[in-house]
Design a protein around this motif. Structure first.
Motif, mmCIF file in Angstrom:
data_model
loop_
_atom_site.group_PDB
_atom_site.id
_atom_site.type_symbol
_atom_site.label_atom_id
_atom_site.label_comp_id
_atom_site.label_asym_id
_atom_site.label_seq_id
_atom_site.Cartn_x
_atom_site.Cartn_y
_atom_site.Cartn_z
ATOM 1 N N PHE A 1 0.878 -1.175 0.000
ATOM 2 C CA PHE A 1 0.000 0.000 0.000
ATOM 3 C C PHE A 1 0.914 1.224 0.000
ATOM 4 O O PHE A 1 1.868 1.280 0.770
ATOM 5 N N VAL B 1 1.387 5.722 -1.224
ATOM 6 C CA VAL B 1 0.959 6.992 -1.849
ATOM 7 C C VAL B 1 2.244 7.751 -2.182
ATOM 8 O O VAL B 1 3.200 7.745 -1.378
ATOM 9 N N GLY C 1 -4.949 12.539 3.451
ATOM 10 C CA GLY C 1 -6.129 11.671 3.598
ATOM 11 C C GLY C 1 -6.316 10.650 2.482
ATOM 12 O O GLY C 1 -7.307 9.909 2.487
ATOM 13 N N GLY D 1 -4.379 7.980 1.793
ATOM 14 C CA GLY D 1 -4.162 6.651 2.358
ATOM 15 C C GLY D 1 -5.421 6.144 3.072
ATOM 16 O O GLY D 1 -5.812 4.988 2.912
ATOM 17 N N LYS D 2 -6.076 7.032 3.818
ATOM 18 C CA LYS D 2 -7.276 6.618 4.552
ATOM 19 C C LYS D 2 -8.403 6.222 3.591
ATOM 20 O O LYS D 2 -9.155 5.290 3.861
ATOM 21 N N TYR E 1 4.530 6.997 11.771
ATOM 22 C CA TYR E 1 3.476 7.524 10.896
ATOM 23 C C TYR E 1 2.471 6.426 10.575
ATOM 24 O O TYR E 1 1.259 6.589 10.757
ATOM 25 N N ASN E 2 2.992 5.264 10.112
ATOM 26 C CA ASN E 2 2.094 4.155 9.761
ATOM 27 C C ASN E 2 1.358 3.638 10.992
ATOM 28 O O ASN E 2 0.156 3.387 10.953
#
Ligand SMILES: CC(C)(COP(=O)(O)OP(=O)(O)OC[C@H]1O[C@@H](n2cnc3c(N)ncnc32)[C@H](O)[C@@H]1OP(=O)(O)O)[C@@H](O)C(=O)NCCC(=O)NCCS
Length: 319
Positions: free
Chosen positions: A83, A85, A93, A95-96, A124-125
């Motif tokens: 996953f 970006v 936002g 990723g969300k 962060y993750n």
């Protein structure tokens, strides 16, 4: 204008580019100039997508792919990854939104255990996932063993590639029943069939009489360009709990190492979640060493909470 849509085959090159750049940028933060850029193979992207085509998404700005997510379902277990970006679009936002798309897909089975694995060195993750209602569980250890001499075992276990269609069908049903005893509904069928279809490796089957009670699906082809050619990578190795003992586990593992050796591999890698405490202990006793660690997370309410067992179930929730 940012949109999310299902990933298509023709997105493969754009996806592997975003993957390489996003992870390289993260590595640079951690390692500085030493960070290397690793490119997945085109086949790796296509194989990941093919396993759950309705659960893989890309984000586009105009017609440029700037992010993606892969979902994977193993029957009653589902997870997302890899996953990413693009760095300049992170923190807005996107990723969300990708996680929400994946979770909608994974939740189609309301009884499914849903999770992910991520790097422990990324606050962060971890922050992102904790805020999305994921909870930490026991970590997953990524282990490796250097094959110094010919492995003690022989590859005398039945191989998927040499079995007839009827036997394969029976094995899949029996192995589903075996892994379902480890975790309700756990099913590695697609790892077995996809590995064979794309010529990525082999599945060895441990039998008791005619009955399949264990399996080891091992990749003999790297998923990365110019990296890992000498590594054999266990994708999934599992045993029916009713047939689990040191002999059975060792037989399966040594046959896997012997197969790797025949294919001129120097290292065997595998992953095991610390939940399977007995299996982890055996692996360390038999010469496997910890290479890395991953934080294993479960979506709140989809499992029974942390617990340990004596099962053999080696895999990781990351693609
Ligand atoms: C991980 C990644 C895909 C997330 O995408 P993104 O678009 O940056 O994520 P978003 O902007 O949607 O969300 C970030 C969230 O994390 C939160 N967050 C970040 N750091 C945090 C911290 N230290 N503690 C708590 N929350 C934190 C942010 O506050 C934000 O949530 P909010 O909007 O509710 O405040 C992206 O950063 C990336 O590609 N990273 C490199 C590759 C990678 O690590 N992939 C995932 C491997 S598991």
């Amino acid at each position: 204008m940012i949109t999310i849509r299902l990933m298509r085959e023709e997105d493969a090159d754009a996806v592997r580019e975003v993957d390489a750049i996003a992870f390289w940028a993260w590595e640079r933060e951690v390692k500085g100039e030493e960070a290397q850029l690793y490119l997945r193979t085109r086949t790796n992207i296509l194989v990941c997508r093919e396993k759950d085509p309705e659960g893989c998404f890309v984000v586009e700005e105009g017609d440029r792919v700037i992010g993606f997510i892969f979902s994977r379902t193993w029957g009653g277990v589902g997870w997302f990854g890899t996953f990413a970006v693009m760095p300049e679009y992170q923190g807005y936002g996107i990723g969300k939104r990708l996680i929400a798309a994946s979770l909608k897909y994974l939740r189609q089975d309301p009884d499914r255990v849903i999770g992910l694995e991520t790097m422990p060195g990324s606050p962060y993750n971890l922050g992102l996932y904790l805020r999305q209602s994921f909870q930490t569980r026991f970590p997953t250890f990524l282990l490796s063993k250097v094959l110094k001499q010919p492995a003690a075992g022989h590859v005398d276990l039945p191989r998927w590639s040499q079995a007839e269609a009827k036997t394969r069908e029976r094995w899949l049903a029996e192995l589903r029943e075996a892994t379902g005893q480890v975790l309700p509904g756990l099913d590695y069928s697609k790892e077995i069939t996809s590995t064979a279809r794309h010529g990525l490796g082999e599945t060895l089957v441990l039998t008791n009489g005619p009955r399949a009670v264990g399996m080891s699906t091992v990749w003999l082809v790297s998923g990365w360009e110019r990296w890992g050619e000498k590594r054999a990578n266990v994708q999934a190795l599992a045993l029916h709990p009713g047939y689990t003992d040191e002999d059975a586990f060792r037989t399966l593992l040594e046959a896997t190492e012997a197969l790797a050796h025949i294919h001129d591999k120097r290292i065997v890698t595998t992953a095991v979640n610390a939940r399977h405490a007995w299996a982890l202990e055996r692996l360390l006793k038999w010469g496997y060493r910890v290479e890395r660690i991953a934080v294993h997370m479960v979506l709140n309410g989809t499992d029974g909470g942390p617990c340990t067992d004596n099962c053999v179930d080696l895999s990781r929730w990351a693609g």
